[in-house]
Design a protein around this motif. Structure first.
Motif, PDB file in Angstrom:
ATOM      1  N   TYR A 147       0.757  -1.161  -0.066  1.00  0.00           N
ATOM      2  CA  TYR A 147      -0.087   0.077  -0.104  1.00  0.00           C
ATOM      3  C   TYR A 147       0.866   1.291  -0.035  1.00  0.00           C
ATOM      4  O   TYR A 147       0.704   2.253  -0.796  1.00  0.00           O
ATOM      5  CB  TYR A 147      -0.969  -0.034   1.197  1.00  0.00           C
ATOM      6  N   PHE A 148       1.961   1.391   0.694  1.00  0.00           N
ATOM      7  CA  PHE A 148       2.783   2.353   1.164  1.00  0.00           C
ATOM      8  C   PHE A 148       3.596   2.652  -0.434  1.00  0.00           C
ATOM      9  O   PHE A 148       3.519   3.924  -1.002  1.00  0.00           O
ATOM     10  CB  PHE A 148       3.955   2.031   1.640  1.00  0.00           C
ATOM     11  N   LEU A 149       4.013   1.632  -1.305  1.00  0.00           N
ATOM     12  CA  LEU A 149       4.592   1.751  -2.654  1.00  0.00           C
ATOM     13  C   LEU A 149       3.648   2.243  -3.746  1.00  0.00           C
ATOM     14  O   LEU A 149       3.890   3.127  -4.278  1.00  0.00           O
ATOM     15  CB  LEU A 149       5.073   0.521  -3.065  1.00  0.00           C
ATOM     16  N   THR A 162      -7.574  -5.437  -4.131  1.00  0.00           N
ATOM     17  CA  THR A 162      -6.949  -4.674  -3.026  1.00  0.00           C
ATOM     18  C   THR A 162      -5.575  -4.516  -3.019  1.00  0.00           C
ATOM     19  O   THR A 162      -5.005  -3.687  -2.376  1.00  0.00           O
ATOM     20  CB  THR A 162      -7.303  -5.510  -1.746  1.00  0.00           C
ATOM     21  N   GLU A 163      -4.935  -5.386  -4.022  1.00  0.00           N
ATOM     22  CA  GLU A 163      -3.254  -5.237  -4.090  1.00  0.00           C
ATOM     23  C   GLU A 163      -3.112  -3.956  -4.739  1.00  0.00           C
ATOM     24  O   GLU A 163      -1.894  -3.298  -4.725  1.00  0.00           O
ATOM     25  CB  GLU A 163      -2.600  -6.434  -4.906  1.00  0.00           C
ATOM     26  N   ASN A 164      -3.713  -3.178  -5.226  1.00  0.00           N
ATOM     27  CA  ASN A 164      -3.710  -1.729  -5.857  1.00  0.00           C
ATOM     28  C   ASN A 164      -4.331  -0.723  -4.976  1.00  0.00           C
ATOM     29  O   ASN A 164      -4.293   0.413  -5.499  1.00  0.00           O
ATOM     30  CB  ASN A 164      -4.406  -1.736  -7.283  1.00  0.00           C
ATOM     31  N   SER A 165      -4.582  -1.064  -3.809  1.00  0.00           N
ATOM     32  CA  SER A 165      -5.050  -0.031  -2.797  1.00  0.00           C
ATOM     33  C   SER A 165      -4.094   0.881  -2.358  1.00  0.00           C
ATOM     34  O   SER A 165      -2.739   0.538  -2.447  1.00  0.00           O
ATOM     35  CB  SER A 165      -5.619  -0.496  -1.509  1.00  0.00           C
ATOM     36  N   THR A 166      -4.266   2.085  -1.956  1.00  0.00           N
ATOM     37  CA  THR A 166      -3.382   2.791  -1.130  1.00  0.00           C
ATOM     38  C   THR A 166      -3.153   2.968   0.217  1.00  0.00           C
ATOM     39  O   THR A 166      -4.052   2.360   0.904  1.00  0.00           O
ATOM     40  CB  THR A 166      -3.455   4.318  -1.757  1.00  0.00           C
ATOM     41  N   LEU A 167      -2.303   3.905   0.835  1.00  0.00           N
ATOM     42  CA  LEU A 167      -1.909   3.709   2.267  1.00  0.00           C
ATOM     43  C   LEU A 167      -3.324   3.989   2.976  1.00  0.00           C
ATOM     44  O   LEU A 167      -3.406   3.563   4.092  1.00  0.00           O
ATOM     45  CB  LEU A 167      -0.785   4.579   2.688  1.00  0.00           C
ATOM     46  N   PRO A 168      -4.031   4.977   2.624  1.00  0.00           N
ATOM     47  CA  PRO A 168      -5.202   5.202   3.560  1.00  0.00           C
ATOM     48  C   PRO A 168      -6.057   4.123   3.793  1.00  0.00           C
ATOM     49  O   PRO A 168      -6.673   4.215   5.034  1.00  0.00           O
ATOM     50  CB  PRO A 168      -5.775   6.716   2.896  1.00  0.00           C
TER      51      PRO A 168
END
Length: 280
Positions: free
Chosen positions: A67-69, A225-231
């Motif tokens: 998510y961080f990346l 979900t593998e393309n989700s972001t940090l929030p």
């Protein structure tokens, strides 16, 4: 300014800074508090037993690093793309005269008035339909996050950079042409360094809005979900049996660090950039 007035102004400034900084202080403090103190009915603005347990739970999440990346990639692309496109657009609307030029500038302002929440549902259907033509920008892809953020960042960036471009004398451009410089060379080797502080200022706003985005990430990343972001990682700590507030505060602290680092790296350019934004 007399001494009493100066003292009063400094006191008001310090009080304002304390009020603004207190939520950040409480967030970091809660991240280091033991679970019992975080859930206590009598919260205290300090802790005598700091712990890293909340951060261990955060970094122990399987997809947190991914998510961080993803957030870093989306924010970097939006910042770089918006800076380049806004620079070219601001140069065009400032240096050239064409039909509907004023209308275009007014549209840039109107675009800032429309609430993002009101456009979330139309954008959802737009990304869904666009994905059938260009899969890279469809739902559940990072492109579905990059494109809307780019669209929302550009109007503000163009309007802000317009003042910087206009502040560069046209005589400088004419002198460059007389010396044999092409339009492209003037654009990138002379004009671009002069308006670079403005690019930094606009990049800060683009970075913050993209990095902290939750609405688009929640709306456009439906199943992948593998393309989700940090929030989105914060949702892991909201549970039916009880929210993990220590983990939420620790994850929020980790999310804040890149923003602070970005500010530290560009703070000198940012000050001059915000000062130049009022020139016209």
């Amino acid at each position: 300014m007399t001494r009493p007035r100066r003292f009063a102004a400094e006191a008001v400034a310090l009080l304002t800074a304390a009020v603004v900084a207190f939520p950040l202080y409480w967030m970091v403090l809660s991240a280091f508090k033991p679970e019992g103190e975080v859930q206590s009915d009598r919260p205290r603005p300090w802790t005598l037993h700091p712990t890293l347990d909340a951060f261990r739970r955060v970094f122990g999440q399987q997809d947190f690093g991914r998510y961080f990346l993803n957030s870093l990639l989306v924010a970097a692309v939006v910042v770089l793309a918006s800076a380049i496109v806004a620079f070219l657009a601001a140069t065009a609307v400032t240096r050239f005269r064409f039909r509907f030029r004023t209308t275009l500038l007014v549209m840039f302002l109107v675009a800032q008035i429309v609430p993002v929440e009101a456009l979330a549902i139309p954008l959802f259907f737009l990304m869904r339909d666009a994905g059938e033509v260009v899969p890279a920008i469809g739902l559940n892809t990072l492109g579905s996050l990059i494109l809307p953020h780019l669209a929302f960042s550009l109007p503000f960036a163009v309007w802000m950079l317009r003042g910087f471009v206009k502040a560069v004398p046209e005589a400088l451009e004419e002198a460059a042409y007389l010396d044999g410089a092409s339009r492209t060379r003037f654009l990138w080797q002379i004009l671009f360094p002069l308006v670079f502080p403005g690019l930094v200022a606009t990049s800060v706003f683009s970075f913050i809005s993209t990095w902290n985005d939750f609405l688009f990430a929640r709306s456009f990343i439906v199943s992948a979900t593998e393309n989700s972001t940090l929030p989105m990682a914060l949702l892991v700590f909201f549970k039916d049996e009880g929210n993990d507030w220590g983990g939420i505060m620790a994850a929020s602290t980790v999310m804040t660090l890149p923003v602070l680092l970005f500010f530290v790296l560009v703070q000198r350019r940012l000050v001059s950039g915000l000062g130049g934004a009022v020139k016209d």
